[in-house]
Design a protein around this motif. Structure first.
Motif, PDB file in Angstrom:
ATOM      1  N   ARG A 143      -7.603  90.505  63.615  1.00 19.20           N
ATOM      2  CA  ARG A 143      -6.969  89.320  64.214  1.00 19.20           C
ATOM      3  C   ARG A 143      -7.913  88.602  65.182  1.00 19.20           C
ATOM      4  NH1 ARG A 143      -5.428  85.049  64.667  1.00 19.20           N
ATOM      5  NH2 ARG A 143      -3.747  84.310  65.985  1.00 19.20           N
ATOM      6  N   TYR A 144      -8.524  89.345  66.100  1.00 16.89           N
ATOM      7  CA  TYR A 144      -9.271  88.687  67.171  1.00 16.89           C
ATOM      8  C   TYR A 144     -10.781  88.638  66.954  1.00 16.89           C
ATOM      9  CZ  TYR A 144      -4.828  88.720  69.527  1.00 16.89           C
ATOM     10  OH  TYR A 144      -3.512  88.507  69.836  1.00 16.89           O
ATOM     11  N   ASP A 147     -10.791  86.815  63.173  1.00 18.36           N
ATOM     12  CA  ASP A 147      -9.997  85.589  63.276  1.00 18.36           C
ATOM     13  C   ASP A 147      -9.210  85.306  61.995  1.00 18.36           C
ATOM     14  OD1 ASP A 147      -9.024  83.523  64.828  1.00 18.36           O
ATOM     15  OD2 ASP A 147     -10.574  82.102  64.171  1.00 18.36           O
ATOM     16  N   SER A 149      -5.611  85.280  59.722  1.00 20.56           N
ATOM     17  CA  SER A 149      -4.189  85.047  59.932  1.00 20.56           C
ATOM     18  C   SER A 149      -3.424  86.338  59.621  1.00 20.56           C
ATOM     19  CB  SER A 149      -3.693  83.926  59.018  1.00 20.56           C
ATOM     20  OG  SER A 149      -3.773  84.358  57.668  1.00 20.56           O
ATOM     21  N   GLU A 150      -2.139  86.358  59.995  1.00 24.96           N
ATOM     22  CA  GLU A 150      -1.332  87.553  59.733  1.00 24.96           C
ATOM     23  C   GLU A 150      -1.230  87.826  58.236  1.00 24.96           C
ATOM     24  OE1 GLU A 150       2.333  86.808  61.810  1.00 24.96           O
ATOM     25  OE2 GLU A 150       1.453  87.359  63.737  1.00 24.96           O
ATOM     26  N   ILE A 153      -4.496  89.374  57.142  1.00 19.86           N
ATOM     27  CA  ILE A 153      -4.602  90.749  57.645  1.00 19.86           C
ATOM     28  C   ILE A 153      -3.744  91.670  56.782  1.00 19.86           C
ATOM     29  CG2 ILE A 153      -4.115  92.287  59.594  1.00 19.86           C
ATOM     30  CD1 ILE A 153      -4.684  89.864  61.451  1.00 19.86           C
ATOM     31  N   LYS A 165       2.421  92.475  62.503  1.00 14.51           N
ATOM     32  CA  LYS A 165       2.935  92.058  63.809  1.00 14.51           C
ATOM     33  C   LYS A 165       3.230  93.271  64.689  1.00 14.51           C
ATOM     34  CE  LYS A 165       5.045  87.787  62.167  1.00 14.51           C
ATOM     35  NZ  LYS A 165       6.288  87.039  61.989  1.00 14.51           N
ATOM     36  N   THR A 168      -0.074  94.949  65.789  1.00 15.89           N
ATOM     37  CA  THR A 168      -0.764  94.096  66.755  1.00 15.89           C
ATOM     38  C   THR A 168      -0.079  94.155  68.118  1.00 15.89           C
ATOM     39  OG1 THR A 168      -1.441  92.618  64.962  1.00 15.89           O
ATOM     40  CG2 THR A 168      -1.621  91.746  67.181  1.00 15.89           C
TER      41      THR A 168
END
Length: 183
Positions: A143-144, A147, A149-150, A153, A165, A168
């Motif tokens: 995610r970070y 970069d 998106s959900e 991922i 979700k 995370t």
């Protein structure tokens, strides 16, 4: 005439001591007697003891090399003082030039202190990431760092978006607790 030559041969010839030996003796005497006062003088001028000692050493060396050109050996101490003052001025001029031409950091560049703090933060974050369970660490990194998106991922990890979700959120809570406990 032969008597004069014979008389001259019997009387030993008096040779003058070379100027180099005079220089060695006089410079050594002045060094032992005046070195500390000359260093104090130079410290007052250059505001730095190691540089002052270097200036005085250079002045003594220059006087020794220029001994034959020194017209009055009684003025050797004043010659040294003048040499120390002149060499101190040269050091100060050199410092001014260096300071004037030193590259200035761009306004948007962080300073060394900020870089050190950022390195400490990165190290702490990396250690906290290593403490996470594998799935949570993967979700956070994708995610970070990557970069993604959900949905990306979820596809990469082979899990649902809801699980992404959940992983995370749990990872962020754990990271926050770990990093706050370190500060």
């Amino acid at each position: 005439m032969t008597e004069t030559l014979a008389a001259g041969a019997l009387v030993p010839e008096v040779r003058s001591v070379p100027a180099v030996w005079d220089a060695d003796r006089v410079v050594t005497e002045i060094y032992h007697g005046e070195y500390k006062s000359l260093v104090r003088l130079a410290v007052l001028l250059v505001h730095d003891a190691p540089t002052a000692e270097e200036v005085v050493q250079d002045a003594f060396e220059a006087m020794h090399h220029a001994w034959r050109r020194l017209r009055d050996s009684d003025k050797a101490l004043s010659y040294l003082r003048q040499a120390v003052v002149n060499r101190s001025r040269s050091v100060l001029r050199h410092r001014t030039v260096i300071d004037r031409n030193a590259p200035k950091p761009a306004p948007d560049e962080p300073g060394a202190e900020q870089g050190a703090l950022a390195l400490i933060e990165r190290t702490a974050v990396a250690a906290a990431l290593r403490a996470l369970p594998d799935r949570q660490r993967e979700a956070i990194v994708l995610r970070y760092y990557a970069d993604l998106s959900e949905a990306d991922i979820a596809a990469t990890m082979g899990i649902s978006e809801g699980a992404v979700k959940s992983h995370t959120a749990r990872a962020m809570a754990t990271l926050t607790a770990l990093l706050e406990s370190q500060t």
